[in-house]
Enzyme design. Structure first.
Site, PDB file in Angstrom:
ATOM      1  N   ALA A 121       0.807  -1.221   0.000  1.00 32.61           N
ATOM      2  CA  ALA A 121       0.000   0.000   0.000  1.00 32.61           C
ATOM      3  C   ALA A 121       0.840   1.270   0.000  1.00 32.61           C
ATOM      4  O   ALA A 121       0.327   2.359   0.211  1.00 32.61           O
ATOM      5  CB  ALA A 121      -0.913  -0.014   1.227  1.00 32.61           C
ATOM      6  N   ASN A 177       1.791  -3.157   7.786  1.00 33.48           N
ATOM      7  CA  ASN A 177       2.791  -3.898   7.014  1.00 33.48           C
ATOM      8  C   ASN A 177       3.682  -2.949   6.213  1.00 33.48           C
ATOM      9  O   ASN A 177       4.843  -3.254   5.935  1.00 33.48           O
ATOM     10  CB  ASN A 177       2.103  -4.870   6.052  1.00 33.48           C
ATOM     11  CG  ASN A 177       1.454  -6.016   6.799  1.00 33.48           C
ATOM     12  OD1 ASN A 177       2.121  -6.966   7.176  1.00 33.48           O
ATOM     13  ND2 ASN A 177       0.158  -5.918   7.046  1.00 33.48           N
ATOM     14  N   HIS A 205      -0.385   7.290   3.751  1.00 29.14           N
ATOM     15  CA  HIS A 205       0.973   6.967   4.212  1.00 29.14           C
ATOM     16  C   HIS A 205       1.926   8.053   3.714  1.00 29.14           C
ATOM     17  O   HIS A 205       2.048   8.258   2.501  1.00 29.14           O
ATOM     18  CB  HIS A 205       1.410   5.608   3.673  1.00 29.14           C
ATOM     19  CG  HIS A 205       0.441   4.507   3.990  1.00 29.14           C
ATOM     20  ND1 HIS A 205       0.219   4.052   5.268  1.00 29.14           N
ATOM     21  CD2 HIS A 205      -0.403   3.796   3.193  1.00 29.14           C
ATOM     22  CE1 HIS A 205      -0.692   3.091   5.237  1.00 29.14           C
ATOM     23  NE2 HIS A 205      -1.089   2.926   3.992  1.00 29.14           N
TER      24      HIS A 205
HETATM   25  N1  NAI Z   1       1.888  -5.266   2.363  1.00 27.55           N
HETATM   26  C1  NAI Z   1       0.939  -4.351   2.496  1.00 27.55           C
HETATM   27  O1  NAI Z   1       1.123  -3.177   2.174  1.00 27.55           O
HETATM   28  C2  NAI Z   1      -0.388  -4.752   3.021  1.00 27.55           C
HETATM   29  C3  NAI Z   1      -0.558  -5.975   3.620  1.00 27.55           C
HETATM   30  N2  NAI Z   1      -1.764  -6.346   4.101  1.00 27.55           N
HETATM   31  C4  NAI Z   1      -1.834  -7.636   4.772  1.00 27.55           C
HETATM   32  O2  NAI Z   1      -2.234  -8.637   3.827  1.00 27.55           O
HETATM   33  C5  NAI Z   1      -2.956  -9.666   4.516  1.00 27.55           C
HETATM   34  C6  NAI Z   1      -4.308  -9.882   3.819  1.00 27.55           C
HETATM   35  O3  NAI Z   1      -5.045  -8.692   3.874  1.00 27.55           O
HETATM   36  P1  NAI Z   1      -6.611  -8.685   3.612  1.00 27.55           P
HETATM   37  O4  NAI Z   1      -6.938  -9.440   2.384  1.00 27.55           O
HETATM   38  O5  NAI Z   1      -7.071  -7.289   3.751  1.00 27.55           O
HETATM   39  O6  NAI Z   1      -7.100  -9.502   4.892  1.00 27.55           O
HETATM   40  P2  NAI Z   1      -8.567 -10.081   5.203  1.00 27.55           P
HETATM   41  O7  NAI Z   1      -8.659 -10.073   6.682  1.00 27.55           O
HETATM   42  O8  NAI Z   1      -9.592  -9.374   4.409  1.00 27.55           O
HETATM   43  O9  NAI Z   1      -8.460 -11.574   4.683  1.00 27.55           O
HETATM   44  C7  NAI Z   1      -7.596 -12.506   5.253  1.00 27.55           C
HETATM   45  C8  NAI Z   1      -8.143 -13.903   5.011  1.00 27.55           C
HETATM   46  O10 NAI Z   1      -7.168 -14.847   5.417  1.00 27.55           O
HETATM   47  C9  NAI Z   1      -7.772 -15.854   6.208  1.00 27.55           C
HETATM   48  N3  NAI Z   1      -6.744 -16.319   7.141  1.00 27.55           N
HETATM   49  C10 NAI Z   1      -6.149 -15.632   8.136  1.00 27.55           C
HETATM   50  N4  NAI Z   1      -5.185 -16.360   8.718  1.00 27.55           N
HETATM   51  C11 NAI Z   1      -5.180 -17.558   8.081  1.00 27.55           C
HETATM   52  C12 NAI Z   1      -4.419 -18.737   8.230  1.00 27.55           C
HETATM   53  N5  NAI Z   1      -3.463 -18.826   9.154  1.00 27.55           N
HETATM   54  N6  NAI Z   1      -4.677 -19.779   7.395  1.00 27.55           N
HETATM   55  C13 NAI Z   1      -5.658 -19.688   6.464  1.00 27.55           C
HETATM   56  N7  NAI Z   1      -6.401 -18.587   6.271  1.00 27.55           N
HETATM   57  C14 NAI Z   1      -6.178 -17.541   7.073  1.00 27.55           C
HETATM   58  C15 NAI Z   1      -8.956 -15.191   6.878  1.00 27.55           C
HETATM   59  O11 NAI Z   1      -9.961 -16.148   7.197  1.00 27.55           O
HETATM   60  C16 NAI Z   1      -9.410 -14.207   5.803  1.00 27.55           C
HETATM   61  O12 NAI Z   1     -10.372 -14.760   4.925  1.00 27.55           O
HETATM   62  C17 NAI Z   1      -3.106  -9.202   5.978  1.00 27.55           C
HETATM   63  O13 NAI Z   1      -2.100  -9.767   6.783  1.00 27.55           O
HETATM   64  C18 NAI Z   1      -2.885  -7.700   5.868  1.00 27.55           C
HETATM   65  O14 NAI Z   1      -2.410  -7.137   7.069  1.00 27.55           O
HETATM   66  C19 NAI Z   1      -2.860  -5.556   3.963  1.00 27.55           C
HETATM   67  C20 NAI Z   1      -2.737  -4.321   3.379  1.00 27.55           C
HETATM   68  C21 NAI Z   1      -1.498  -3.803   2.911  1.00 27.55           C
HETATM   69  O1  OAA Z   2      -3.461  -1.064   3.302  1.00 30.44           O
HETATM   70  C1  OAA Z   2      -2.883  -0.150   3.899  1.00 30.44           C
HETATM   71  O2  OAA Z   2      -3.065   1.054   3.643  1.00 30.44           O
HETATM   72  C2  OAA Z   2      -1.835  -0.453   4.908  1.00 30.44           C
HETATM   73  C3  OAA Z   2      -2.052  -1.643   5.688  1.00 30.44           C
HETATM   74  O3  OAA Z   2      -3.150  -2.044   6.020  1.00 30.44           O
HETATM   75  C4  OAA Z   2      -0.844  -2.372   6.074  1.00 30.44           C
HETATM   76  O4  OAA Z   2       0.267  -1.919   5.771  1.00 30.44           O
HETATM   77  O5  OAA Z   2      -1.002  -3.446   6.688  1.00 30.44           O
END
Ligand code: NAI
Ligand code: OAA
Length: 254
Positions: A121, A177, A205
């Site tokens: 992000a 993250n 951000h």
């Molecule tokens: N790198 C970046 O900039 C960003 C990273 N993220 C991260 O990416 C990941 C996914 O984000 P979203 O799709 O928004 O999350 P979300 O919460 O919408 O979906 C996560 C899914 O993973 C499943 N889940 C969680 N732990 C699990 C496990 N150990 N085994 C199997 N399934 C599992 C949940 O049931 C859920 O359906 C999160 O960790 C989030 O913090 C989110 C936004 C930005």
């Molecule tokens: O999606 C975003 O803006 C940031 C976020 O949640 C993350 O870094 O985990």
């Protein structure tokens, strides 16, 4: 290339929408979530397969997109790499644990697999990586989100956290993250401030990096995912762009 998704939430939904439109550049056909209904919902959109456990997915794919949670990185990504399967890690905050990161890097090297951590992000990682060749003096991140995105209620601007990135990802594992991405790109643990701000409706951000190259300032004002307001649409787009680029012969940016 055959691809599976671990975690079928907000990011996986956007990625699957692009697969439906034939815009992914890879075959997305395996879906795993501990909530099986979520996996079924996405699998049905691309005539894909629901994996009943992670092992059955690993027998069938070349790459796994981790879009679940930091805990999934420590619990499952070692297994992915042991199978010689590449991985895209979205929950990059987990990689602030140096021991875990080194373990994963060693497993990847041993099993001829790749670990990709997309910019997520945040923007500007290309320039920051280039800048890190020289000396970086300071790197700061100010993340400002609507209170609901941070899971709090606040009537006015409220600082929820001020400190180092490693501590920030432990305290806000699903929200910051970006601090890990920035720290890994800098090669330096960045200073982080997290603000709940009821006057904004985007996940923002603001990054400042100062080094012998000069200074970088970026501001990202991200539209939030309808399914999960913590997460920005840009995070899913960064994974999609990375998937698109796997077959490219020409590469722009660092
Ligand atoms: N790198 C970046 O900039 C960003 C990273 N993220 C991260 O990416 C990941 C996914 O984000 P979203 O799709 O928004 O999350 P979300 O919460 O919408 O979906 C996560 C899914 O993973 C499943 N889940 C969680 N732990 C699990 C496990 N150990 N085994 C199997 N399934 C599992 C949940 O049931 C859920 O359906 C999160 O960790 C989030 O913090 C989110 C936004 C930005
Ligand atoms: O999606 C975003 O803006 C940031 C976020 O949640 C993350 O870094 O985990």
């Amino acid at each position: 290339m055959k691809v599976g998704i671990l975690g079928c939430g907000a990011i996986a939904n956007i990625i699957t929408n692009f697969a439906v439109e034939g815009k992914l550049g890879v075959d997305l056909n395996f879906f795993y979530d501990r909530d099986m209904e979520r996996a079924e919902n996405l699998a049905s959109q691309v005539d894909g397969t629901v994996a009943l456990d992670i092992n059955s997915m690993l027998e069938n794919v070349d790459l796994v997109i981790e879009a679940a949670a930091p805990q999934a990185v420590s619990e499952t990504v070692p297994l992915v790499l042991e199978h010689g399967v590449d991985v895209i890690i979205m929950s990059i905050g987990a990689l602030m644990d140096t021991e875990l990161r080194k373990t994963l890097e060693n497993l990847a090297a041993k099993n001829n697999a790749k670990i990709y951590a997309p910019s997520g992000a945040i923007v500007g990682l290309d320039g920051i990586k280039a800048a890190s060749i020289g000396k970086i003096q300071s790197a700061t991140l100010v993340t400002r989100k609507p209170p609901r995105s941070l899971g709090v209620s606040a009537e006015e601007e409220t600082i929820l956290y001020e400190g180092k990135a490693g501590d920030a990802v432990r305290k806000f594992p699903m929200n910051i993250n970006v601090a890990a991405a920035l720290s890994l790109a800098c090669g330096k643990e960045v200073d982080v401030k997290i603000i709940a701000d009821p006057s904004v409706d985007r996940n923002m951000h603001e990054v400042q990096v100062i080094g012998d190259f000069g200074e970088i300032k970026t501001i990202t004002q991200n539209v939030r995912c309808s399914m999960n307001p913590k997460t920005s649409v840009m995070a899913a787009y960064s994974a999609i762009k990375l998937l698109n680029s796997l077959n490219e012969t020409f590469r722009i940016g660092t």
